[in-house]
Design a protein around this motif. Structure first.
Motif, short mmCIF file in Angstrom:
data_model
loop_
_atom_site.label_atom_id
_atom_site.label_comp_id
_atom_site.label_asym_id
_atom_site.label_seq_id
_atom_site.Cartn_x
_atom_site.Cartn_y
_atom_site.Cartn_z
N LYS A 225 0.83 -1.21 0.00
CA LYS A 225 0.00 0.00 0.00
C LYS A 225 0.86 1.26 0.00
N ILE A 226 0.39 2.28 -0.72
CA ILE A 226 1.00 3.61 -0.69
C ILE A 226 0.42 4.36 0.50
N VAL A 227 1.29 4.96 1.31
CA VAL A 227 0.82 5.72 2.48
C VAL A 227 0.82 7.21 2.15
N VAL A 228 -0.33 7.84 2.33
CA VAL A 228 -0.50 9.28 2.07
C VAL A 228 -0.75 9.97 3.41
N PHE A 229 -0.01 11.04 3.67
CA PHE A 229 -0.12 11.73 4.96
C PHE A 229 -0.64 13.15 4.75
N LEU A 230 -1.58 13.56 5.58
CA LEU A 230 -2.10 14.94 5.60
C LEU A 230 -2.05 15.45 7.03
N GLY A 231 -1.26 16.48 7.28
CA GLY A 231 -1.19 17.11 8.59
C GLY A 231 -1.99 18.39 8.60
N ILE A 232 -2.91 18.50 9.55
CA ILE A 232 -3.82 19.64 9.60
C ILE A 232 -3.50 20.54 10.79
N ASN A 233 -3.34 21.82 10.52
CA ASN A 233 -3.27 22.85 11.55
C ASN A 233 -4.57 23.64 11.46
N ILE A 251 -12.07 10.53 -2.40
CA ILE A 251 -12.21 9.87 -3.70
C ILE A 251 -11.14 8.81 -3.88
N ILE A 252 -9.91 9.14 -3.51
CA ILE A 252 -8.79 8.20 -3.66
C ILE A 252 -8.99 6.95 -2.79
N GLN A 253 -9.51 7.14 -1.58
CA GLN A 253 -9.71 6.00 -0.69
C GLN A 253 -10.76 5.02 -1.25
N GLU A 254 -11.76 5.57 -1.92
CA GLU A 254 -12.77 4.71 -2.55
C GLU A 254 -12.23 4.06 -3.81
N LYS A 255 -11.45 4.81 -4.57
CA LYS A 255 -10.93 4.34 -5.86
C LYS A 255 -9.84 3.28 -5.68
N TYR A 256 -9.01 3.44 -4.63
CA TYR A 256 -7.88 2.54 -4.43
C TYR A 256 -7.92 1.93 -3.02
N ILE A 343 0.04 6.56 -7.57
CA ILE A 343 -0.37 5.26 -7.05
C ILE A 343 -0.23 4.18 -8.12
N GLU A 344 -0.57 4.51 -9.35
CA GLU A 344 -0.49 3.55 -10.45
C GLU A 344 0.92 3.42 -11.02
N ASN A 345 1.78 4.38 -10.71
CA ASN A 345 3.16 4.37 -11.20
C ASN A 345 4.11 4.60 -10.02
N PRO A 346 4.18 3.66 -9.10
CA PRO A 346 4.94 3.86 -7.87
C PRO A 346 6.42 4.13 -8.09
N GLU A 347 6.97 3.71 -9.21
CA GLU A 347 8.37 4.00 -9.48
C GLU A 347 8.63 5.50 -9.59
N SER A 348 7.59 6.27 -9.97
CA SER A 348 7.73 7.72 -10.06
C SER A 348 7.89 8.34 -8.66
N ILE A 349 7.33 7.70 -7.64
CA ILE A 349 7.49 8.17 -6.26
C ILE A 349 8.97 8.10 -5.87
N VAL A 350 9.61 6.99 -6.22
CA VAL A 350 11.04 6.82 -5.91
C VAL A 350 11.87 7.87 -6.63
N THR A 351 11.58 8.08 -7.91
CA THR A 351 12.35 9.02 -8.72
C THR A 351 12.21 10.45 -8.23
N ILE A 352 10.97 10.89 -7.99
CA ILE A 352 10.73 12.26 -7.53
C ILE A 352 11.33 12.47 -6.15
N GLY A 353 11.24 11.45 -5.30
CA GLY A 353 11.82 11.55 -3.95
C GLY A 353 13.31 11.77 -3.98
#
Length: 383
Positions: A225-233, A251-256, A343-353
């Motif tokens: 699973k891809i973990v998405v974080f949202l911090g709210i102030n 929407i993302i939680q329902e879609k994936y 989410i569909e191209n997780p290798e892009s997460i590694v590259t951008i990171g």
């Protein structure tokens, strides 16, 4: 040099202090800790009495409701006043912004005058809401800004009390006095540099310092699973565009449902906040920005993909041709599409990171940034 830094809202001054100390300077930081964030400070003027005990807090709240007077401002100003005798023999003082002491404007000016009699070299940092910045945004010359929700719905005015206060006569008077009595105005990112210059002010542009020695790079490992974080102030909930992120996440939680885990935090102390987003690959930071705020930069230093300000002005300024983050826009469909791609191209997460970390090392490394501050202070001192 012996340097005094006053105020902290993001860890900017803490990282600057660490860079200056690494260069052999003596640095003292004074701040309130910024409420629930509890940033480190050498001396504190936090309103611990009125906010830390039930009865004083109750009396303070009742008085504020009846009269509009915030007694915590008085306590912070008094605590700073009591610290003044210890603030001796400094070569330079820098304020985090014109409301660095977080007290009443007339009390701020009184305290600044006392302090400035002892310290002749001074700088004012523009790294958040400030009088000329808000003046410019009120002209509505940009596609969007932190004031966009207010323009679209004036009933939200209460959520914008903090930025709009800088346009009132009393806060404007304090800012104008500081401009006359500080040698340097320093902007920390393009969201402040551009408005300041548009309003006719000359500023040094020095990017936020990030202590990469304290922030370990994590090459992103893509698991089930891809973990998405949202911090709210809650104090900046509307002006940072958090509702757009919340709608997109639903929407993302329902879609994936089988591919995504969502973590949402609210009003956490800084140390708890950074520990909570440790497992995330994607961090949702803010809408309505051209450049990155401090939390976004620290997440990028860890190698995470951050949704934040990264518009054309930012890409052009740093001569970037590849994405180092995701430019967040006030458009739910756009945010859903960008998240879906990752989410569909997780290798892009590694590259951008990886690109994100390289960018931080190149443009925000804390010792390099500390040197830029020293050079800016020195130039005006020699004039």
């Amino acid at each position: 040099m012996k340097i005094l830094l006053i105020g902290e809202y993001s860890r900017l001054h803490n990282s600057l202090k660490e860079g200056l100390v690494a260069l052999g300077h003596e640095v003292i930081l004074l701040s309130s800790g910024d409420y629930f964030k509890k940033f480190d400070t050498d001396y504190s003027f936090h309103s611990s009495f009125l906010s830390g005990y039930w009865l004083p807090r109750k009396i303070k709240n009742i008085l504020h409701k009846l009269t509009g007077i915030d007694l915590e401002k008085a306590e912070r100003g008094l605590r700073f006043y009591l610290l003044l005798p210890q603030l001796q023999n400094f070569d330079h003082v820098q304020l985090i912004n014109s409301d660095a002491i977080e007290t009443f404007p007339f009390f701020s000016r009184f305290l600044y005058k006392k302090l400035f009699k002892k310290i002749k070299n001074r700088s004012l940092l523009i790294c958040g809401d400030e009088t000329p910045v808000i003046d410019y945004l009120l002209k509505r010359e940009t596609h969007y800004s932190i004031l966009t929700p207010y323009f679209e719905d004036n009933s939200l005015e209460k959520h914008f009390e903090y930025p709009l206060k800088y346009t009132t006569k009393k806060y404007r008077k304090t800012f104008d006095w500081l401009v006359e009595n500080c040698q340097d105005l320093i902007a920390s990112d393009l969201d402040y540099k551009i408005p300041m210059e548009k309003m006719g002010y000359s500023v040094y542009f020095i990017p936020n310092p990030i202590n990469i020695q304290k922030i370990n790079f994590q090459e992103q490992k893509i698991n089930d699973k891809i973990v998405v974080f949202l911090g709210i102030n809650r104090a900046s909930y509307i002006k940072k565009g958090i509702p757009y992120f919340e709608k997109a996440l639903r929407i993302i939680q329902e879609k994936y449902i089988e591919k995504v885990t969502v973590i949402i935090s609210e009003n956490l102390p800084y140390k708890d906040y950074i520990n909570l987003y440790y497992t995330a690959q994607i961090v949702l930071d803010q809408i309505y920005a051209e450049d990155q705020g401090y939390n976004a930069l620290e997440a990028m230093a860890k190698g995470k993909v951050v949704f934040t300000g990264a518009g054309k002005a930012f890409m052009d300024h740093y001569n970037l041709t590849e994405r180092i983050n995701v430019n967040a826009l006030p458009d739910v469909d756009y945010l859903v599409n960008e998240l879906s791609f990752l989410i569909e191209n997780p290798e892009s997460i590694v590259t951008i990171g990886k690109r994100a970390r390289a960018f931080i090392e190149r443009e925000h490394e804390y010792v390099k940034i500390a040197i830029q501050y020293l050079e800016a202070w020195k130039k005006k001192t020699l004039l």
